[in-house]
Design an enzyme around this catalytic site. Structure first.
Site, PDB file in Angstrom:
ATOM      1  N   LYS A   1       0.846  -1.203   0.000  1.00 21.35           N
ATOM      2  CA  LYS A   1       0.000   0.000   0.000  1.00 21.35           C
ATOM      3  C   LYS A   1       0.879   1.250   0.000  1.00 21.35           C
ATOM      4  O   LYS A   1       0.587   2.227  -0.696  1.00 21.35           O
ATOM      5  CB  LYS A   1      -0.930  -0.009   1.229  1.00 21.35           C
ATOM      6  CG  LYS A   1      -2.051  -1.024   1.103  1.00 21.35           C
ATOM      7  CD  LYS A   1      -2.783  -1.264   2.421  1.00 21.35           C
ATOM      8  CE  LYS A   1      -3.736  -2.447   2.265  1.00 21.35           C
ATOM      9  NZ  LYS A   1      -4.337  -2.898   3.527  1.00 21.35           N
TER      10      LYS A   1
ATOM     11  N   GLN B   1      -5.042  -1.698   9.751  1.00 19.53           N
ATOM     12  CA  GLN B   1      -4.736  -2.985   9.119  1.00 19.53           C
ATOM     13  C   GLN B   1      -5.213  -4.132  10.017  1.00 19.53           C
ATOM     14  O   GLN B   1      -4.921  -4.154  11.206  1.00 19.53           O
ATOM     15  CB  GLN B   1      -3.211  -3.071   8.885  1.00 19.53           C
ATOM     16  CG  GLN B   1      -2.760  -4.303   8.164  1.00 19.53           C
ATOM     17  CD  GLN B   1      -3.268  -4.373   6.712  1.00 19.53           C
ATOM     18  OE1 GLN B   1      -3.259  -3.385   5.993  1.00 19.53           O
ATOM     19  NE2 GLN B   1      -3.712  -5.548   6.297  1.00 19.53           N
TER      20      GLN B   1
ATOM     21  N   ASP C   1     -11.423   2.408   4.094  1.00 21.31           N
ATOM     22  CA  ASP C   1     -11.639   0.967   3.949  1.00 21.31           C
ATOM     23  C   ASP C   1     -13.129   0.626   3.971  1.00 21.31           C
ATOM     24  O   ASP C   1     -13.513  -0.516   3.699  1.00 21.31           O
ATOM     25  CB  ASP C   1     -10.936   0.216   5.097  1.00 21.31           C
ATOM     26  CG  ASP C   1      -9.752  -0.601   4.610  1.00 21.31           C
ATOM     27  OD1 ASP C   1      -9.632  -0.788   3.384  1.00 21.31           O
ATOM     28  OD2 ASP C   1      -8.966  -1.056   5.458  1.00 21.31           O
TER      29      ASP C   1
END
Ligand code: NAP
Length: 282
Positions: free
Chosen positions: A52, A96, A119
């Site tokens: 990322k 994450q 997200d």
């Protein structure tokens, strides 16, 4: 003969367009920035975060990592999220997963400001997706939908079977497919006779994390198969949930692993960071 859905190529195209958008934003003094929080040192997560970071760098998006020890408390994590929520230089916040067991991940997702939730895991965004309002959509299902759009694969009225019902892939995928007017069936670990269900599907999306689970005799000729699974075998190779060699002989379209859904997930994350930046400019 099956056509390959080339996620790598499509992701490249999306990233190229985003790079131009980011350059325009920068010319007007706006620097899109993503903050990634990682708690603990899960080896898979370390690789994902690195990928990322590289993707952000190539697109011109600023990136900052916030790495915390495994024993970081939930309270400390929530304080970091609040700090990032209040930091006007940060446009997107990504936590994450997985996080250590003592942390309630849903509580952490809920703490991220919905307009920075790139997200799409905050219940506000999950809810907005469900009621058909504008939302940040979880990057993997969003990437799958982009693939259908790019390859002009019509979903309206089609029988779509989703394998897996996780909060990050399966469940938002259900909603995305419903929003495209597909008729959706969901299978999970307690579903009986999965093969009989998948045999009737026009579209199968597999997100269960079981190597080569979907076999040739489980798919209908001419169906579309999307493989979300990423499974590392003992020899170090990566395979999906689909027995690609055999299944691809029957399908009309199929995604490879690697080079299918994976690159699209990252492209849609970058897309969401740019979208978040624009929303915050207003
Ligand atoms: P997860 O949270 O472990 O969920 C797996 C889902 O599959 C669960 O709903 C589970 O059912 C179901 N399942 C497990 N075994 C099954 C079986 N034998 N038959 C039917 N259903 C079964 O996994 P996830 O996070 O959704 O990820 C799924 C896969 O996608 C993994 O391989 C992951 O690495 C990959 N992934 C790829 C990307 C990408 O960008 N390509 C992104 C995210 C994830 P229950 O609910 O009943 O337990």
């Amino acid at each position: 003969m099956s056509e390959l859905i080339d996620g790598k190529e499509l992701a490249k195209k999306i990233r190229k367009d985003l790079k131009k958008e980011v350059a325009i934003l920068k010319e007007s003094g706006v620097n899109p920035k993503l903050a990634v929080i990682m708690v603990g040192n899960d080896p898979g997560s370390t690789v994902y975060v690195r990928n990322k970071s590289k993707a952000c760098e190539k697109t011109g998006i600023e990136f900052e990592e916030f790495l915390f020890e495994e024993n970081t408390s939930e309270e400390e994590l929530l304080q970091v999220i609040e700090k990032l929520n209040n930091d006007s230089t940060i446009n997107g916040i990504l936590l994450q997963s997985p996080v250590p067991k003592h942390i309630d991940i849903n509580k952490a997702f809920r703490a991220i400001l919905p307009e920075k939730d790139v997200d799409g895991f905050n219940p506000v965004n999950v809810g907005n997706l469900t009621i058909g309002e504008d939302a940040f959509i979880s990057c993997t299902p969003y990437g799958v939908i982009k693939m259908f759009e790019e390859y002009n694969i019509e979903l309206e009225g089609k029988n779509a079977v989703i394998l897996g019902r996780s909060n990050i892939v399966g469940k938002p995928m259900i909603q995305c497919m419903l929003n495209k007017n597909a008729t959706v069936t969901v299978c999970h670990s307690r579903t009986q006779n999965i093969g009989e269900i998948t045999q009737k599907a026009d579209v199968i999306i597999s997100a269960i994390g079981k190597p080569k689970f979907l076999k040739e005799d489980m798919v209908k000729a001419g169906s579309v198969v999307i493989d979300v699974g990423i499974n590392r075998l003992e020899d170090g190779s990566i395979v999906g949930d689909v027995d690609f060699e055999a299944v691809s002989k029957k399908t009309s379209y199929i995604t490879p692993v690697p080079g299918g859904v994976g690159p699209m997930t990252i492209a849609m994350l970058l897309n969401n960071v740019v979208k978040a930046t624009k929303i915050q400019m207003k």
